[in-house]
Scaffold this motif. Structure first.
Motif, PDB file in Angstrom:
ATOM      1  N   VAL A  41     -30.027 -40.232  20.895  1.00  0.00           N
ATOM      2  CA  VAL A  41     -30.295 -41.621  21.397  1.00  0.00           C
ATOM      3  C   VAL A  41     -30.857 -42.496  20.166  1.00  0.00           C
ATOM      4  CG1 VAL A  41     -31.473 -43.117  22.978  1.00  0.00           C
ATOM      5  CG2 VAL A  41     -30.373 -40.854  23.692  1.00  0.00           C
ATOM      6  N   VAL A 101     -31.830 -33.958  24.571  1.00  0.00           N
ATOM      7  CA  VAL A 101     -31.734 -35.475  24.166  1.00  0.00           C
ATOM      8  C   VAL A 101     -32.497 -35.639  23.175  1.00  0.00           C
ATOM      9  CG1 VAL A 101     -32.378 -37.685  24.719  1.00  0.00           C
ATOM     10  CG2 VAL A 101     -31.262 -36.211  26.576  1.00  0.00           C
ATOM     11  N   ALA A 114     -32.375 -41.364  29.382  1.00  0.00           N
ATOM     12  CA  ALA A 114     -31.455 -40.130  29.242  1.00  0.00           C
ATOM     13  C   ALA A 114     -32.200 -38.842  29.836  1.00  0.00           C
ATOM     14  CB  ALA A 114     -31.342 -40.414  27.628  1.00  0.00           C
ATOM     15  N   GLY A 149     -28.558 -30.465  28.972  1.00  0.00           N
ATOM     16  CA  GLY A 149     -28.509 -30.744  27.663  1.00  0.00           C
ATOM     17  C   GLY A 149     -29.762 -31.225  27.254  1.00  0.00           C
ATOM     18  N   GLY A 196     -23.352 -35.546  20.884  1.00  0.00           N
ATOM     19  CA  GLY A 196     -22.954 -36.875  21.140  1.00  0.00           C
ATOM     20  C   GLY A 196     -24.087 -37.685  20.770  1.00  0.00           C
ATOM     21  N   HIS A 197     -23.653 -39.083  20.654  1.00  0.00           N
ATOM     22  CA  HIS A 197     -24.651 -39.887  20.561  1.00  0.00           C
ATOM     23  C   HIS A 197     -24.573 -41.308  20.945  1.00  0.00           C
ATOM     24  CE1 HIS A 197     -21.741 -42.256  17.930  1.00  0.00           C
ATOM     25  NE2 HIS A 197     -21.905 -41.218  17.012  1.00  0.00           N
ATOM     26  N   HIS A 198     -25.659 -41.970  21.618  1.00  0.00           N
ATOM     27  CA  HIS A 198     -25.696 -43.211  22.292  1.00  0.00           C
ATOM     28  C   HIS A 198     -26.664 -44.222  21.411  1.00  0.00           C
ATOM     29  CE1 HIS A 198     -25.738 -45.509  25.807  1.00  0.00           C
ATOM     30  NE2 HIS A 198     -26.731 -45.471  26.173  1.00  0.00           N
ATOM     31  N   ARG A 249     -27.611 -34.499  22.705  1.00  0.00           N
ATOM     32  CA  ARG A 249     -27.112 -36.154  22.791  1.00  0.00           C
ATOM     33  C   ARG A 249     -28.330 -36.816  22.022  1.00  0.00           C
ATOM     34  NH1 ARG A 249     -27.510 -39.735  28.282  1.00  0.00           N
ATOM     35  NH2 ARG A 249     -26.358 -41.642  27.335  1.00  0.00           N
TER      36      ARG A 249
END
Length: 291
Positions: free
Chosen positions: A185, A155, A248, A153, A233-235, A183
């Motif tokens: 962040v 980031v 990440a 993926g 997605g998220h963090h 993803r």
């Protein structure tokens, strides 16, 4: 040759890794690849005793060998070469005025020390508004790839305090091309006033985290709608954004960070997050200038 991919080559293992990564990216984008080797003659006794003809022959050899290797890997890729006479950072910045991407190499120090991002690479990143990807010596094994399936993926660092549309546009476009997950962040810190509170309520931290998460969702929403096929997605975590992006990066195909464009007599400023990620991320790093 608008929107071609440009890569700086100098015959080093780092530049060969960068060239392989750039060629895969050019194939993925369906655009030509341009190899650039800048010859800085006044400062070039990097090759002592060669003289000008020898330096020119060596530069031609570097470009020819790189082109031959890449043609062997990608027979249908259009590859051109350029050998400008100028300081490398200035030459590379000029060469990418009509490019969609510039790719450069960096080499590892090993362990926790991270990676060497040389003065040419740092100066070039600061001198151009074109997206720049820094590739590690071994990163070409995790190159863009053109096969089906999600693969590693991408980031992206998200900043909720300033507009970063070019950063998100680049990250979503890359994920969409590769068919891989994305993803986001974001690292946040408690307001400084809380350091003076003798008894801190943990519920405050949870409330702030929820609020920040909603803001990140709002930033991502228009891009989710524009790229519905990208799995996002998220963090959202408390702490240094740079540290969390570096963590990440393990196993990622690419890390995307922003660089705020600041015109100053003292030169450009990368920012602490981009600086940390460039020197310590395990994956290739894309630096995207934004206003």
């Amino acid at each position: 040759m608008k929107n071609h991919v440009t890569v700086g080559v100098d015959g080093s293992p780092a530049s060969r890794a960068a060239a392989r990564w750039a060629a895969q990216e050019a194939v993925l984008r369906q655009v030509p690849l341009r190899l650039v080797h800048a010859v800085d003659r006044p400062l070039d006794p990097l090759l002592p005793g060669l003289g000008r003809p020898g330096v020119d022959r060596w530069a031609d050899q570097v470009l020819t060998e790189a082109a031959q290797e890449l043609h062997g890997r990608h027979p249908h890729l259009e590859i051109t070469s350029r050998c400008p006479t100028a300081r490398p950072a200035a030459a590379l910045a000029a060469e990418v005025a009509d490019a969609g991407l510039l790719v450069l190499g960096s080499r590892g120090l090993g362990g926790l020390a991270g990676f060497i991002v040389g003065s040419v690479a740092m100066s070039t990143v600061a001198a151009t508004d074109t997206p720049v990807v820094l590739v590690r010596v071994a990163d070409d094994r995790n190159g863009p790839g053109t096969g089906p399936g999600p693969g590693p993926g991408i980031v992206v660092g998200v900043d909720i305090h300033e507009a970063c549309d070019p950063v998100l546009a680049f990250a979503f476009e890359e994920a969409d091309r590769r068919g891989c997950p994305l993803r986001a962040v974001h690292g946040w810190k408690m307001p400084s006033a809380y350091s003076y509170v003798p008894f801190f309520d943990p519920d405050n931290e949870r409330d702030i985290c929820r609020s920040v998460t909603h803001m990140v969702d709002d930033v991502l929403l228009p891009w989710r709608r524009k790229f519905p096929d990208v799995n996002v997605g998220h963090h959202v975590v408390m702490g240094s954004a740079g540290e969390h992006l570096v963590r990440a990066s393990q196993g990622a195909a690419l890390v995307v960070v922003g660089r705020r464009v600041r015109r100053s007599p003292l030169g450009a400023h990368l920012g602490s997050v981009a600086h940390a990620v460039l020197h310590h991320a395990a994956a290739p790093v894309a630096v995207i200038a934004h206003g």
